[in-house]
Scaffold this motif. Structure first.
Motif, PDB file in Angstrom:
ATOM      1  N   VAL A  25       8.495  16.016  -1.349  1.00 61.02           N
ATOM      2  CA  VAL A  25       9.416  15.012  -0.803  1.00 61.02           C
ATOM      3  C   VAL A  25       9.231  13.680  -1.538  1.00 61.02           C
ATOM      4  O   VAL A  25      10.199  12.966  -1.817  1.00 61.02           O
ATOM      5  CB  VAL A  25       9.223  14.851   0.723  1.00 61.02           C
ATOM      6  N   LEU A  26       7.987  13.401  -1.906  1.00 59.71           N
ATOM      7  CA  LEU A  26       7.751  12.147  -2.637  1.00 59.71           C
ATOM      8  C   LEU A  26       8.460  12.167  -3.988  1.00 59.71           C
ATOM      9  O   LEU A  26       8.923  11.130  -4.468  1.00 59.71           O
ATOM     10  CB  LEU A  26       6.247  11.900  -2.814  1.00 59.71           C
ATOM     11  N   SER A  27       8.595  13.350  -4.590  1.00 59.57           N
ATOM     12  CA  SER A  27       9.327  13.403  -5.869  1.00 59.57           C
ATOM     13  C   SER A  27      10.819  13.128  -5.642  1.00 59.57           C
ATOM     14  O   SER A  27      11.497  12.595  -6.519  1.00 59.57           O
ATOM     15  CB  SER A  27       9.094  14.734  -6.595  1.00 59.57           C
ATOM     16  N   LEU A  28      11.314  13.456  -4.450  1.00 57.10           N
ATOM     17  CA  LEU A  28      12.714  13.115  -4.127  1.00 57.10           C
ATOM     18  C   LEU A  28      12.857  11.595  -3.970  1.00 57.10           C
ATOM     19  O   LEU A  28      13.849  10.997  -4.391  1.00 57.10           O
ATOM     20  CB  LEU A  28      13.159  13.808  -2.833  1.00 57.10           C
ATOM     21  N   ILE A  29      11.841  10.987  -3.374  1.00 60.53           N
ATOM     22  CA  ILE A  29      11.885   9.525  -3.176  1.00 60.53           C
ATOM     23  C   ILE A  29      11.750   8.819  -4.538  1.00 60.53           C
ATOM     24  O   ILE A  29      12.402   7.797  -4.787  1.00 60.53           O
ATOM     25  CB  ILE A  29      10.783   9.051  -2.188  1.00 60.53           C
ATOM     26  N   GLU A  30      10.927   9.390  -5.418  1.00 61.47           N
ATOM     27  CA  GLU A  30      10.817   8.840  -6.782  1.00 61.47           C
ATOM     28  C   GLU A  30      12.187   8.817  -7.454  1.00 61.47           C
ATOM     29  O   GLU A  30      12.540   7.867  -8.142  1.00 61.47           O
ATOM     30  CB  GLU A  30       9.856   9.698  -7.631  1.00 61.47           C
ATOM     31  N   ALA A  31      12.934   9.905  -7.247  1.00 65.07           N
ATOM     32  CA  ALA A  31      14.299   9.972  -7.816  1.00 65.07           C
ATOM     33  C   ALA A  31      15.190   8.935  -7.146  1.00 65.07           C
ATOM     34  O   ALA A  31      15.981   8.248  -7.803  1.00 65.07           O
ATOM     35  CB  ALA A  31      14.868  11.380  -7.624  1.00 65.07           C
ATOM     36  N   ALA A  32      15.035   8.807  -5.823  1.00 63.50           N
ATOM     37  CA  ALA A  32      15.886   7.866  -5.068  1.00 63.50           C
ATOM     38  C   ALA A  32      15.758   6.453  -5.608  1.00 63.50           C
ATOM     39  O   ALA A  32      16.755   5.758  -5.823  1.00 63.50           O
ATOM     40  CB  ALA A  32      15.496   7.899  -3.585  1.00 63.50           C
ATOM     41  N   ILE A  33      14.511   6.038  -5.860  1.00 62.36           N
ATOM     42  CA  ILE A  33      14.296   4.628  -6.210  1.00 62.36           C
ATOM     43  C   ILE A  33      14.632   4.312  -7.665  1.00 62.36           C
ATOM     44  O   ILE A  33      14.508   3.170  -8.092  1.00 62.36           O
ATOM     45  CB  ILE A  33      12.867   4.156  -5.849  1.00 62.36           C
ATOM     46  N   GLN A  34      15.073   5.338  -8.401  1.00 61.64           N
ATOM     47  CA  GLN A  34      15.596   5.077  -9.754  1.00 61.64           C
ATOM     48  C   GLN A  34      17.050   4.617  -9.694  1.00 61.64           C
ATOM     49  O   GLN A  34      17.632   4.237 -10.715  1.00 61.64           O
ATOM     50  CB  GLN A  34      15.500   6.335 -10.640  1.00 61.64           C
ATOM     51  N   ALA A  35      17.646   4.646  -8.523  1.00 59.50           N
ATOM     52  CA  ALA A  35      19.060   4.252  -8.380  1.00 59.50           C
ATOM     53  C   ALA A  35      19.235   2.765  -8.703  1.00 59.50           C
ATOM     54  O   ALA A  35      18.299   1.977  -8.538  1.00 59.50           O
ATOM     55  CB  ALA A  35      19.520   4.533  -6.950  1.00 59.50           C
ATOM     56  N   PRO A  36      20.439   2.395  -9.148  1.00 60.25           N
ATOM     57  CA  PRO A  36      20.701   0.963  -9.320  1.00 60.25           C
ATOM     58  C   PRO A  36      20.865   0.311  -7.959  1.00 60.25           C
ATOM     59  O   PRO A  36      21.154   0.990  -6.965  1.00 60.25           O
ATOM     60  CB  PRO A  36      22.027   0.949 -10.088  1.00 60.25           C
ATOM     61  N   SER A  37      20.678  -1.012  -7.910  1.00 55.80           N
ATOM     62  CA  SER A  37      20.935  -1.726  -6.638  1.00 55.80           C
ATOM     63  C   SER A  37      21.430  -3.124  -6.971  1.00 55.80           C
ATOM     64  O   SER A  37      21.053  -3.696  -8.000  1.00 55.80           O
ATOM     65  CB  SER A  37      19.669  -1.796  -5.788  1.00 55.80           C
ATOM     66  N   ALA A  38      22.269  -3.645  -6.096  1.00 53.66           N
ATOM     67  CA  ALA A  38      22.837  -4.971  -6.313  1.00 53.66           C
ATOM     68  C   ALA A  38      21.717  -5.997  -6.459  1.00 53.66           C
ATOM     69  O   ALA A  38      20.788  -6.014  -5.640  1.00 53.66           O
ATOM     70  CB  ALA A  38      23.739  -5.326  -5.140  1.00 53.66           C
ATOM     71  N   HIS A  39      21.794  -6.816  -7.469  1.00 54.61           N
ATOM     72  CA  HIS A  39      20.774  -7.841  -7.797  1.00 54.61           C
ATOM     73  C   HIS A  39      19.386  -7.212  -8.010  1.00 54.61           C
ATOM     74  O   HIS A  39      18.382  -7.913  -7.942  1.00 54.61           O
ATOM     75  CB  HIS A  39      20.630  -8.892  -6.688  1.00 54.61           C
ATOM     76  N   ASN A  40      19.341  -5.915  -8.164  1.00 58.67           N
ATOM     77  CA  ASN A  40      18.058  -5.185  -8.188  1.00 58.67           C
ATOM     78  C   ASN A  40      17.202  -5.506  -6.953  1.00 58.67           C
ATOM     79  O   ASN A  40      15.983  -5.558  -7.020  1.00 58.67           O
ATOM     80  CB  ASN A  40      17.269  -5.483  -9.483  1.00 58.67           C
ATOM     81  N   PHE A  41      17.871  -5.701  -5.818  1.00 58.30           N
ATOM     82  CA  PHE A  41      17.140  -6.020  -4.585  1.00 58.30           C
ATOM     83  C   PHE A  41      16.414  -4.794  -4.006  1.00 58.30           C
ATOM     84  O   PHE A  41      15.541  -4.941  -3.160  1.00 58.30           O
ATOM     85  CB  PHE A  41      18.081  -6.601  -3.522  1.00 58.30           C
ATOM     86  N   GLN A  42      16.842  -3.597  -4.418  1.00 57.18           N
ATOM     87  CA  GLN A  42      16.198  -2.361  -3.930  1.00 57.18           C
ATOM     88  C   GLN A  42      16.011  -2.412  -2.414  1.00 57.18           C
ATOM     89  O   GLN A  42      14.881  -2.335  -1.910  1.00 57.18           O
ATOM     90  CB  GLN A  42      14.847  -2.158  -4.642  1.00 57.18           C
TER      91      GLN A  42
END
Ligand code: FMN
Length: 199
Positions: A25-42
């Motif tokens: 599941v952590l590898s899924l979250i690793e993939a998730a946080i590679q997403a772009p985000s507005a202002h890179n606010f994540q």
């Protein structure tokens, strides 16, 4: 990850009774946080649920709101019972649950109408992270079911999971080994949805 993953991904609603390791599941979250985000606010946070008791308390609490809404809509009791039973079973039997959340404290505040745009950008960012989870899961051979229910009862989800007020639970993602191979719903024809240069 090729185009195949995009085409292969489809909603899975039946899962094998196979335990999903936290590490996976952590590898899924690793993939998730590679997403772009507005202002890179994540502006994302993820609640990971693999405890039976938590799933049961969550599904029961969410069901209370759903029952109220279905009654308000005038649905017959038999339909209400069947729908709520299915929904509770899905959550209670979920091999693993991920709840992507939007941290509203992380987005820009102007005190005017731009706040709405910033809010939407936060939601868009979390949705992109969520899609990465779906695609990575597909690559690893897992299936995912996206349940929108938390949007209809955020306070109930907050109270069960002790989530602070500024955090918006966006959806429930049930992750597991598929126990079905449904036909993927047909996509609209590309010619009908593109607009070169003008609507
Ligand atoms: C924002 C969103 C909310 C959804 N909510 C639900 C839901 O509550 N219950 C459900 O069974 N499927 C839900 N789905 C899955 C959709 O029904 C599914 O993606 C759609 O039918 C297309 O099928 P596919 O995912 O197999 O391509 C949701 C999907 C999205 C993106």
């Amino acid at each position: 990850m090729g185009l195949d993953v995009f085409k292969e991904r489809k909603t899975i609603r039946k899962f094998k009774d196979t335990k999903i390791e936290r590490e996976k599941v952590l590898s899924l979250i690793e993939a998730a946080i590679q997403a772009p985000s507005a202002h890179n606010f994540q502006p994302w946070e993820f609640i990971l649920i693999d405890e039976k008791e938590t799933k049961e308390i969550l599904s029961s609490k969410m069901a209370e709101t759903w029952i109220k809404n279905l009654k308000k809509d005038g649905k017959p009791n038999s339909e209400i019972e069947a729908r709520v039973k299915l929904s509770k079973e899905r959550i209670n039997n979920a091999p693993f649950i991920i709840i992507p959340c939007f941290d509203t404290s992380k987005v820009e505040k102007y005190g005017d109408s731009r706040d709405n745009a910033e809010f939407i950008m936060g939601i868009q960012s979390v949705a992109l992270a969520s899609e990465n989870i779906l695609l990575k899961a597909t690559e690893l051979g897992y299936g995912v079911l996206w349940l929108c229910a938390p949007l209809f009862c955020p306070d109930e989800v907050r109270s069960v999971l002790e989530i602070p007020e500024n955090i918006f639970p966006q959806e429930i993602l049930i992750v597991g080994v598929p126990d079905e191979d449904p036909e993927k719903p047909k996509r609209r024809n590309i010619d009908k949805l593109i607009h070169f240069n003008r609507w």
